[in-house]
Design a protein around this motif. Structure first.
Motif, PDB file in Angstrom:
ATOM      1  N   LEU A  29       0.815  -1.209   0.000  1.00  0.00           N
ATOM      2  CA  LEU A  29       0.000   0.000   0.000  1.00  0.00           C
ATOM      3  C   LEU A  29       0.854   1.268   0.000  1.00  0.00           C
ATOM      4  O   LEU A  29       1.914   1.323   0.620  1.00  0.00           O
ATOM      5  N   ILE A  30       0.353   2.277  -0.689  1.00  0.00           N
ATOM      6  CA  ILE A  30       0.966   3.603  -0.715  1.00  0.00           C
ATOM      7  C   ILE A  30      -0.060   4.583  -0.153  1.00  0.00           C
ATOM      8  O   ILE A  30      -1.213   4.616  -0.610  1.00  0.00           O
ATOM      9  N   ALA A  31       0.351   5.381   0.820  1.00  0.00           N
ATOM     10  CA  ALA A  31      -0.567   6.326   1.464  1.00  0.00           C
ATOM     11  C   ALA A  31      -0.318   7.741   0.942  1.00  0.00           C
ATOM     12  O   ALA A  31       0.834   8.185   0.857  1.00  0.00           O
ATOM     13  N   PRO A  32      -1.369   8.473   0.595  1.00  0.00           N
ATOM     14  CA  PRO A  32      -1.206   9.860   0.154  1.00  0.00           C
ATOM     15  C   PRO A  32      -1.032  10.813   1.332  1.00  0.00           C
ATOM     16  O   PRO A  32      -1.608  10.606   2.409  1.00  0.00           O
ATOM     17  N   VAL A  33      -0.236  11.846   1.119  1.00  0.00           N
ATOM     18  CA  VAL A  33      -0.035  12.899   2.112  1.00  0.00           C
ATOM     19  C   VAL A  33      -0.243  14.240   1.413  1.00  0.00           C
ATOM     20  O   VAL A  33       0.387  14.507   0.384  1.00  0.00           O
ATOM     21  N   PHE A  34      -1.135  15.065   1.954  1.00  0.00           N
ATOM     22  CA  PHE A  34      -1.402  16.387   1.391  1.00  0.00           C
ATOM     23  C   PHE A  34      -0.712  17.436   2.256  1.00  0.00           C
ATOM     24  O   PHE A  34      -1.062  17.615   3.430  1.00  0.00           O
ATOM     25  N   VAL A  35       0.247  18.135   1.678  1.00  0.00           N
ATOM     26  CA  VAL A  35       0.995  19.153   2.406  1.00  0.00           C
ATOM     27  C   VAL A  35       0.589  20.529   1.866  1.00  0.00           C
ATOM     28  O   VAL A  35       0.651  20.781   0.658  1.00  0.00           O
ATOM     29  N   ASP A  36       0.175  21.399   2.767  1.00  0.00           N
ATOM     30  CA  ASP A  36      -0.439  22.674   2.396  1.00  0.00           C
ATOM     31  C   ASP A  36       0.417  23.838   2.896  1.00  0.00           C
ATOM     32  O   ASP A  36       0.584  24.023   4.105  1.00  0.00           O
ATOM     33  N   ALA A  37       0.932  24.617   1.959  1.00  0.00           N
ATOM     34  CA  ALA A  37       1.776  25.760   2.320  1.00  0.00           C
ATOM     35  C   ALA A  37       0.962  26.964   2.773  1.00  0.00           C
ATOM     36  O   ALA A  37       1.546  27.972   3.202  1.00  0.00           O
ATOM     37  N   LEU A 315      -2.265   2.499  -4.443  1.00  0.00           N
ATOM     38  CA  LEU A 315      -2.292   3.817  -3.817  1.00  0.00           C
ATOM     39  C   LEU A 315      -3.726   4.021  -3.326  1.00  0.00           C
ATOM     40  O   LEU A 315      -4.668   4.016  -4.128  1.00  0.00           O
ATOM     41  N   THR A 316      -3.908   4.161  -2.021  1.00  0.00           N
ATOM     42  CA  THR A 316      -5.254   4.190  -1.478  1.00  0.00           C
ATOM     43  C   THR A 316      -5.361   5.049  -0.220  1.00  0.00           C
ATOM     44  O   THR A 316      -4.428   5.102   0.596  1.00  0.00           O
ATOM     45  N   TYR A 317      -6.504   5.702  -0.063  1.00  0.00           N
ATOM     46  CA  TYR A 317      -6.790   6.479   1.130  1.00  0.00           C
ATOM     47  C   TYR A 317      -7.170   5.583   2.298  1.00  0.00           C
ATOM     48  O   TYR A 317      -7.273   6.046   3.430  1.00  0.00           O
ATOM     49  N   PHE A 318      -7.368   4.307   2.022  1.00  0.00           N
ATOM     50  CA  PHE A 318      -7.620   3.327   3.075  1.00  0.00           C
ATOM     51  C   PHE A 318      -6.331   2.711   3.620  1.00  0.00           C
ATOM     52  O   PHE A 318      -6.389   1.801   4.449  1.00  0.00           O
ATOM     53  N   ALA A 319      -5.186   3.163   3.171  1.00  0.00           N
ATOM     54  CA  ALA A 319      -3.923   2.501   3.490  1.00  0.00           C
ATOM     55  C   ALA A 319      -3.751   2.281   4.993  1.00  0.00           C
ATOM     56  O   ALA A 319      -3.453   1.169   5.442  1.00  0.00           O
ATOM     57  N   GLU A 320      -3.937   3.334   5.775  1.00  0.00           N
ATOM     58  CA  GLU A 320      -3.684   3.216   7.216  1.00  0.00           C
ATOM     59  C   GLU A 320      -4.675   2.297   7.905  1.00  0.00           C
ATOM     60  O   GLU A 320      -4.282   1.408   8.683  1.00  0.00           O
ATOM     61  N   SER A 321      -5.961   2.486   7.639  1.00  0.00           N
ATOM     62  CA  SER A 321      -6.968   1.697   8.356  1.00  0.00           C
ATOM     63  C   SER A 321      -6.886   0.220   7.983  1.00  0.00           C
ATOM     64  O   SER A 321      -7.014  -0.651   8.834  1.00  0.00           O
TER      65      SER A 321
END
Length: 326
Positions: A29-37, A315-321
């Motif tokens: 699994l690959i987890a997305p990370v959104f970084v906001d400046a 690549l999934t938003y469920f990666a952690e759970s």
């Protein structure tokens, strides 16, 4: 007459797991990370429950949370402090993704993948620089070849910052070749490219565009993303990227395109990734909130189906759970 061939014999507890044909692990699994400046605090994403935009100062902490679940890889998306017509903050040395990647690479053991595109960085929300659309006789469209130079420049800046892999997602013709040439010329011959080789113009992207502030300000992306009706074109796109030096091939979205995942898996020896996109994630959450579906069970079943179709990576938003459950 009683049946002699009884598949149920192998469905009993104990043997069931021994003969299971498809396995899913956190390392897939690959987890997305959104970084906001643009923020100094974490900002929840309403259409994607459980996910947040995090400031650069929180990027390391966010990745450490992911690593604690057993997931080893992240892909970094950025929301810049400013936008312009060329998306220049995408390749700025002090850009939001570059800053985050430097910190994450220096302070964690995560495998860091950089999303390489312009939709989050352009003031028009399209995936490259614009030019008049000669085919339509009016309006604007993404100008393919000038965009290639900027994609290569962006990839180099991300690799310089410490990215372990580059993932171009703009569906620009020739993007893999341009990025490969750029990386090699900059001394990054060992940085692999995971191309979004087969990316459809899909209705399932809506929540992501909220998360990354990347919705187009006019029109749509049908002139550069694929028609959902097309199957043969997917193999053509993947083949072109392989010829240009792609190391892994992404299919996006995943669940409505499991047939395409299988086609790519059967046609190429490269690792195949599938993107379980934001709309797929959001609709399961919505159904769960209504009490119509069990969220954990449907999330796991969805990911197993993607793996069964032939994906090596998801690549999934469920990666952690899901990783915690595994």
């Amino acid at each position: 007459m009683n049946p002699t061939d009884r598949p149920r014999r192998l469905r009993a507890d104990g043997v069931r797991s021994l003969v299971s044909e498809t396995s899913l692990s956190a390392s897939d699994l690959i987890a997305p990370v959104f970084v906001d400046a643009t923020t100094d605090e974490r900002v929840p994403i309403p259409s994607m429950p459980g996910h947040e935009r995090v400031p650069v100062s929180e990027a390391v902490a966010r990745v450490e949370e992911i690593l604690d679940t057993g997931v080893e890889s992240v892909v970094v998306f950025g929301i810049p402090e400013s936008k312009d017509s060329d998306g220049s903050r995408a390749y700025a040395e002090d850009g939001v993704v570059q800053r985050a990647i430097r910190d994450i690479s220096a302070e964690t053991d995560a495998y860091v993948i950089a999303d390489t595109c312009f939709c989050e960085y352009t003031d028009h929300g399209h995936c490259g620089v614009l030019a008049p659309d000669a085919r339509a006789g009016e309006g604007l469209t993404v100008d393919n070849d000038p965009t290639l130079d900027l994609l290569a420049k962006t990839a180099i800046s991300q690799a310089d910052a410490g990215a372990d892999m580059i993932a171009p997602s703009s569906m620009t013709d020739g993007m893999v070749g341009a990025i490969r040439e750029g990386l090699d010329s900059a001394g990054h011959e060992d940085i692999p490219i995971m191309s979004y080789a087969v990316k459809y113009e899909s209705a399932f992207y809506g929540p992501f565009r909220d998360a990354a502030d990347g919705a187009p300000s006019f029109g749509d992306r049908r002139h550069y993303q694929m028609d959902p009706a097309n199957r043969r074109e997917a193999l053509r796109e993947a083949r072109l990227d392989v010829e240009q030096g792609a190391d892994a091939l992404m299919v996006k979205p995943a669940l409505p395109y499991l047939d395409i995942v299988r086609e790519v898996r059967d046609s190429f020896e490269h690792p195949v990734a599938a993107y379980n996109v934001s709309g797929e994630y959001a609709m399961l959450h919505a159904a769960s909130e209504k009490g119509w579906l069990d969220l954990e069970a449907t999330a796991l079943e969805s990911l197993v189906s993607i793996k069964r179709a032939g994906a090596d990576l998801i690549l999934t938003y469920f990666a952690e759970s899901v990783a915690e459950r595994l």
